[in-house]
Design an enzyme around this catalytic site. Structure first.
Site, PDB file in Angstrom:
ATOM      1  N   ASP A  18       0.714  -1.220  -0.037  1.00  0.00           N
ATOM      2  CA  ASP A  18       0.060  -0.188   0.179  1.00  0.00           C
ATOM      3  C   ASP A  18       0.978   1.205  -0.033  1.00  0.00           C
ATOM      4  O   ASP A  18       0.774   2.317   0.780  1.00  0.00           O
ATOM      5  CB  ASP A  18      -0.988  -0.013   1.166  1.00  0.00           C
ATOM      6  CG  ASP A  18      -1.812   0.951   1.204  1.00  0.00           C
ATOM      7  OD1 ASP A  18      -2.322   1.561   0.154  1.00  0.00           O
ATOM      8  OD2 ASP A  18      -2.197   1.498   2.429  1.00  0.00           O
ATOM      9  N   GLU A  72       3.187  -7.904   7.467  1.00  0.00           N
ATOM     10  CA  GLU A  72       2.023  -8.452   7.376  1.00  0.00           C
ATOM     11  C   GLU A  72       1.969  -9.708   6.143  1.00  0.00           C
ATOM     12  O   GLU A  72       1.225  -9.779   5.121  1.00  0.00           O
ATOM     13  CB  GLU A  72       1.079  -7.361   6.674  1.00  0.00           C
ATOM     14  CG  GLU A  72       0.695  -6.613   7.981  1.00  0.00           C
ATOM     15  CD  GLU A  72      -0.491  -5.565   7.783  1.00  0.00           C
ATOM     16  OE1 GLU A  72      -1.109  -5.707   6.263  1.00  0.00           O
ATOM     17  OE2 GLU A  72      -1.102  -5.122   8.669  1.00  0.00           O
ATOM     18  N   TYR A 114      -6.740  -2.444  13.048  1.00  0.00           N
ATOM     19  CA  TYR A 114      -7.559  -1.408  12.536  1.00  0.00           C
ATOM     20  C   TYR A 114      -8.734  -1.535  13.074  1.00  0.00           C
ATOM     21  O   TYR A 114      -9.877  -1.531  12.266  1.00  0.00           O
ATOM     22  CB  TYR A 114      -7.540  -1.243  11.053  1.00  0.00           C
ATOM     23  CG  TYR A 114      -5.909  -0.909  10.419  1.00  0.00           C
ATOM     24  CD1 TYR A 114      -5.795   0.440  10.762  1.00  0.00           C
ATOM     25  CD2 TYR A 114      -4.760  -1.704  10.329  1.00  0.00           C
ATOM     26  CE1 TYR A 114      -4.437   0.977  10.185  1.00  0.00           C
ATOM     27  CE2 TYR A 114      -3.572  -1.197   9.720  1.00  0.00           C
ATOM     28  CZ  TYR A 114      -3.439   0.198   9.939  1.00  0.00           C
ATOM     29  OH  TYR A 114      -2.283   0.584   9.596  1.00  0.00           O
ATOM     30  N   GLU A 134       0.860  -1.160  14.159  1.00  0.00           N
ATOM     31  CA  GLU A 134       0.069  -0.503  13.325  1.00  0.00           C
ATOM     32  C   GLU A 134      -1.431  -0.261  13.898  1.00  0.00           C
ATOM     33  O   GLU A 134      -1.803  -1.243  14.454  1.00  0.00           O
ATOM     34  CB  GLU A 134      -0.069  -0.717  11.837  1.00  0.00           C
ATOM     35  CG  GLU A 134       1.120  -0.581  11.140  1.00  0.00           C
ATOM     36  CD  GLU A 134       1.019  -1.005   9.684  1.00  0.00           C
ATOM     37  OE1 GLU A 134      -0.230  -1.066   9.123  1.00  0.00           O
ATOM     38  OE2 GLU A 134       1.997  -1.482   8.991  1.00  0.00           O
TER      39      GLU A 134
HETATM   40  C1  GCB Z   1      -1.457  -2.277   6.589  1.00  0.00           C
HETATM   41  C2  GCB Z   1      -0.104  -2.201   6.044  1.00  0.00           C
HETATM   42  C3  GCB Z   1       0.175  -0.715   5.654  1.00  0.00           C
HETATM   43  C4  GCB Z   1      -1.081   0.005   4.793  1.00  0.00           C
HETATM   44  C5  GCB Z   1      -1.928   0.166   6.095  1.00  0.00           C
HETATM   45  C6  GCB Z   1      -3.373   0.908   5.650  1.00  0.00           C
HETATM   46  O1  GCB Z   1      -1.920  -3.153   7.489  1.00  0.00           O
HETATM   47  O2  GCB Z   1       0.766  -2.714   7.011  1.00  0.00           O
HETATM   48  O3  GCB Z   1       1.181  -0.848   4.693  1.00  0.00           O
HETATM   49  O4  GCB Z   1      -0.915   1.066   4.521  1.00  0.00           O
HETATM   50  O5  GCB Z   1      -2.577  -1.130   6.569  1.00  0.00           O
HETATM   51  O6  GCB Z   1      -3.302   1.957   5.769  1.00  0.00           O
HETATM   52  O7  GCB Z   1      -4.223   0.110   5.155  1.00  0.00           O
END
Ligand code: GCB
Length: 586
Positions: free
Chosen positions: A163, A408, A463, A498
C-alpha cells in the site's frame, strides 16, 4: 557494507545533481549498448529522487521497465595510486552500473547499497562516463513481489500488493570515493554494558585488504582516547561507560585503522534484551511511542532528502515519540546516522511487504500466497539476500533495536512457517544481539497464526474502528482488548506496530465520523486507552507518521491519509492529542 565516510585517509564525492536520463519502454538500451556513448535522446533528471512525480505524462509516471541515468565524472588527479570505488546507495529496484564501457556492478533490491572497485576502469585526472540502468519490474521472484501484465496500447502495467506507490529511480546518492590501496573493507561492532558496574564493552571485527597493521582506537565524543587495541578483532573495555539512550544519545567513535587507511564508526554503548513481557534497554524497561513511517514526500517520492528528514525528526521530538519502524523497507543510511545522534529507537524492516495475496483491498480474495505460482524458493532467496544486506549495512547502529523480517505476510497459511523459520534462523545467526520480529496481519489472529513462536516480540497491525468495526469505536474497544489479551498469553512483549484511521485534513465532524480529523483522534485515543490496560503491551506505533502516496485506488483519495501529519508535514488534530499523551509526565 561500510557507508562512505570522510577520514584522514578517505575522500568521498557525492554525485548528486542532474544526470542524463532516458526511459526505455522497449528495452532497447541493452541491445543498443547505451552505456558505450552519450545516452541517446537523453533529458535531465534529478538524483537523488524518484523520477515518477517529476514527469507530466501518465505512461512515464507509471512506466514499467528500465530507465537509464548517465553522467561524466572527473576523477581527481590527486587520487592517483589510490583505490577508487563507485557506490550506489539505492537503485530502486534493480541496478546495473558501467564505468566507461565496462559493466562493474549489478544489484537486485531497491533499498540497499552496492559498490564496485573501479580503480582499473578510471584514469585519475580524466573524466569517466558512469551509466546506470535502473529497472522497476517486480515478479514472484522479487522482494517485494508484483505482477507485470500487458495493458492497452501494448504498454506494460504493474500490480503489487503493498500500500505505497512503487516509486523508482536513483533514490539515494551515488558516490565516487577513494581509499588507500590497503584498506578497511568492513567492520562489525558489538557492544555490551553492565548497568551494575557501569562497564561497557566494545568488540570489533574488521575485514581488511592489503598489507599493513590493523588497529582500533575508541575515542570519546571530545576526542580523548578511551581504549585501544590491535589486530582484526578484539574487545575494548570501557570502565565508567556513558551508555547510549534516547535521553542521552552519547556516541563514541571507533577509528579502525589498516595500513594508511582509517575508518571511523560511531559507537553507542547500549544493550537491548527481551525479558518475559518486557523490552529492556540498558537493563531497564522501555516503552515505545512512535510511528510506522515512509520515505515519501511530494515531488521527491522516495528520494532521500535531508530537509525532509530534519523536519520529520523535529516533528518526532515535538510530538514526544521515541521510536519508529522503517516500514516497509530499509531507509537511507543518513536516517539511521541521524537516529543514532538524536536517540531514536528504530525497528529496522526488510523490504518484504505484500506477501499476502488474499488480503482484502490489496489482493484477490481466497488467493494463496506461499506455494506453486506464488511465493516460493526464488523469493525466499531474494528475501534472505535482502535480510543479509540489511543486517550487514545496519548492525553497527545503536538506534537499531530490532530486526523486522516482514510486514503482514499471510502467516495463517501453513506454508508461511516453512518459509519464515529459516529466514529467522539466518537473522539470528547474523546478529544475536537484537530481538527479531514480524508485523502480524489482522487475518492471522492468535488462533490462526503459525509463526509467532519464532519471534521475540509480538508485533501486531490492527485497525479496529477502521477496517473492522468501521465507525463503531465502542465495539472496536471491546474487540481490540480481547485480541490483545489473547496475544498476551504468549508471555512476550507486544508492540502495536500499526493502528489508526484515515483523516482528510480539514474534514471536521462533531460527533466524530470516519475520515474526519476528530474520528482519527478518537480512534487513537481509544486504542491507547486499551493498550494501557494490557500490561504486556510495551509500545504503540501509530500508522502513519504522515500521509503518503499509494497506487491509485477507490479508497485512496490522493494516497493514504492515515498520517497524523499531512504529506507536507503539518499537524492534524490527532498530532496534538498524541503530543498531550506522549509528553505527559508518566
Ligand atoms: C496495513 C499495512 C500498511 C497499510 C495500512 C493501511 O496493514 O501494513 O502498509 O498502509 O495497513 O493503511 O491500510
Amino acid at each position: 557494507m561500510l557507508a562512505p565516510r570522510e577520514s584522514r585517509s578517505r575522500d568521498c564525492r557525492r554525485l548528486d545533481g542532474l544526470w542524463r536520463f532516458r526511459f526505455d519502454p522497449g528495452g532497447q538500451g541493452i541491445t543498443q549498448a547505451w552505456w558505450r556513448g552519450p545516452l541517446p535522446g537523453a533529458r535531465e533528471m534529478a538524483v537523488p529522487a524518484s523520477y515518477n512525480d517529476l514527469v507530466t505524462d501518465t505512461a512515464e509516471r507509471e512506466h514499467v521497465g528500465d530507465v537509464w541515468y548517465q553522467r561524466d565524472v572527473w576523477v581527481p588527479a590527486a587520487w592517483a595510486g589510490r583505490r577508487i570505488v563507485l557506490r550506489c546507495d539505492a537503485a530502486a529496484h534493480h541496478g546495473t552500473v558501467w564505468a566507461g564501457d565496462v559493466q562493474v556492478a549489478e544489484h537486485a533490491g531497491g533499498y540497499t547499497p552496492f559498490e564496485a572497485d573501479v580503480t582499473g576502469q578510471v584514469r585519475c585526472g580524466e573524466p569517466v562516463r558512469v551509466t546506470i540502468r535502473v529497472g522497476n519490474e517486480l515478479s514472484m521472484e522479487t522482494i517485494p513481489p508484483g505482477v507485470v501484465s500487458q495493458g492497452a496500447g501494448g504498454r506494460a502495467r504493474q500490480r503489487y500488493f503493498h500500500d505505497f506507490f512503487h516509486y523508482a529511480g536513483l533514490h539515494r546518492s551515488v558516490w565516487l570515493y577513494a581509499t588507500p590501496p590497503s584498506y578497511v573493507a568492513d567492520v562489525s561492532v558489538a557492544v555490551g554494558f553492565d548497568p551494575a558496574t557501569g562497564t561497557g564493552e566494545v568488540r570489533w571485527r574488521a575485514r581488511v585488504a592489503g598489507p599493513g597493521d590493523t588497529s582500533a582506537r575508541l575515542l570519546a565524543a571530545d576526542g580523548t582516547l578511551v581504549a585501544e587495541g590491535t589486530g582484526t578483532a578484539g574487545v575494548l573495555t570501557v570502565p565508567g561507560a556513558r551508555p547510549w539512550s534516547p535521553d542521552d544519545p552519547y556516541l563514541y567513535r571507533l577509528d579502525v585503522g589498516h595500513g594508511d587507511d582509517q575508518y571511523p564508526v560511531p559507537v553507542g554503548i547500549r544493550t537491548v534484551a527481551v525479558a518475559g513481557a518486557r523490552l529492556l534497554l540498558n537493563g531497564r524497561p522501555v516503552a515505545l511511542r512512535g510511528f510506522g513511517m515512509h520515505e515519501d514526500f511530494t515531488l521527491h517520492g522516495k528520494g532521500h532528502d535531508d530537509a525532509r528528514m530534519v523536519r520529520d525528526f523535529a516533528l518526532l521530538e515535538w510530538i514526544g515519540a521515541n521510536s519508529f519502524r522503517t516500514s516497509h523497507y530499509p531507509y537511507a543510511e543518513e536516517v539511521l546516522d541521524y537516529a543514532d545522534r538524536r536517540g531514536l529507537l528504530v525497528i529496522d524492516e526488510a523490504p518484504a511487504v505484500g506477501l499476502h495475496f488474499s488480503l482484502g483491498h490489496m489482493g484477490d480474495h481466497g488467493a494463496r500466497t506461499f506455494g506453486p505460482g506464488g511465493i516460493g524458493g526464488p523469493a525466499a532467496a531474494a528475501h534472505l539476500a535482502a535480510l543479509r544486506e540489511l543486517v550487514a549495512r545496519d548492525r553497527n547502529h545503536p538506534s537499531v533495536i530490532a530486526w523486522s523480517v516482514a510486514n503482514e505476510p499471510d502467516t495463517a497459511e501453513p506454508g508461511a512457517r516453512d518459509y519464515f523459520a529459516p529466514l529467522v534462523s539466518a537473522v539470528r545467526e547474523l546478529d544475536s544481539s537484537r530481538p527479531v520480529c514480524l508485523a502480524n496481519v489482522a487475518t492471522a489472529p492468535p488462533d490462526a497464526d503459525v509463526v509467532t513462536d519464532l519471534f521475540d516480540l509480538i508485533c501486531v497491525n490492527r485497525y479496529y474502528g477502521w477496517y473492522v468495526n468501521s465507525g463503531d469505536l465502542d465495539t472496536a474497544e471491546r474487540d481490540l482488548e480481547a485480541e490483545l489479551r489473547a496475544w498476551a498469553r504468549h508471555g512476550k512483549p507486544i508492540l502495536i506496530t500499526e493502528f489508526g484511521a484515515d483523516a482528510l485534513p480539514g474534514l471536521h465532524a462533531l460527533p466524530p465520523v470516519m475520515w474526519s480529523e476528530e474520528y482519527q483522534a478518537a480512534l487513537i485515543e481509544m486504542s491507547v486507552r486499551v493498550f494501557r490496560r494490557v500490561p504486556e503491551v510495551i509500545g504503540e506505533h501509530v500508522w502513519n507518521f504522515a500521509d503518503f502516496a499509494t497506487a491509485q485506488a477507490v479508497h485512496r483519495p490522493g494516497g493514504n491519509a492515515k498520517g497524523v501529519f499531512t504529506r507536507d508535514r503539518q499537524p492534524k488534530a490527532a498530532a496534538r492529542l498524541l503530543r498531550d499523551l506522549w509528553r505527559a509526565p508518566s
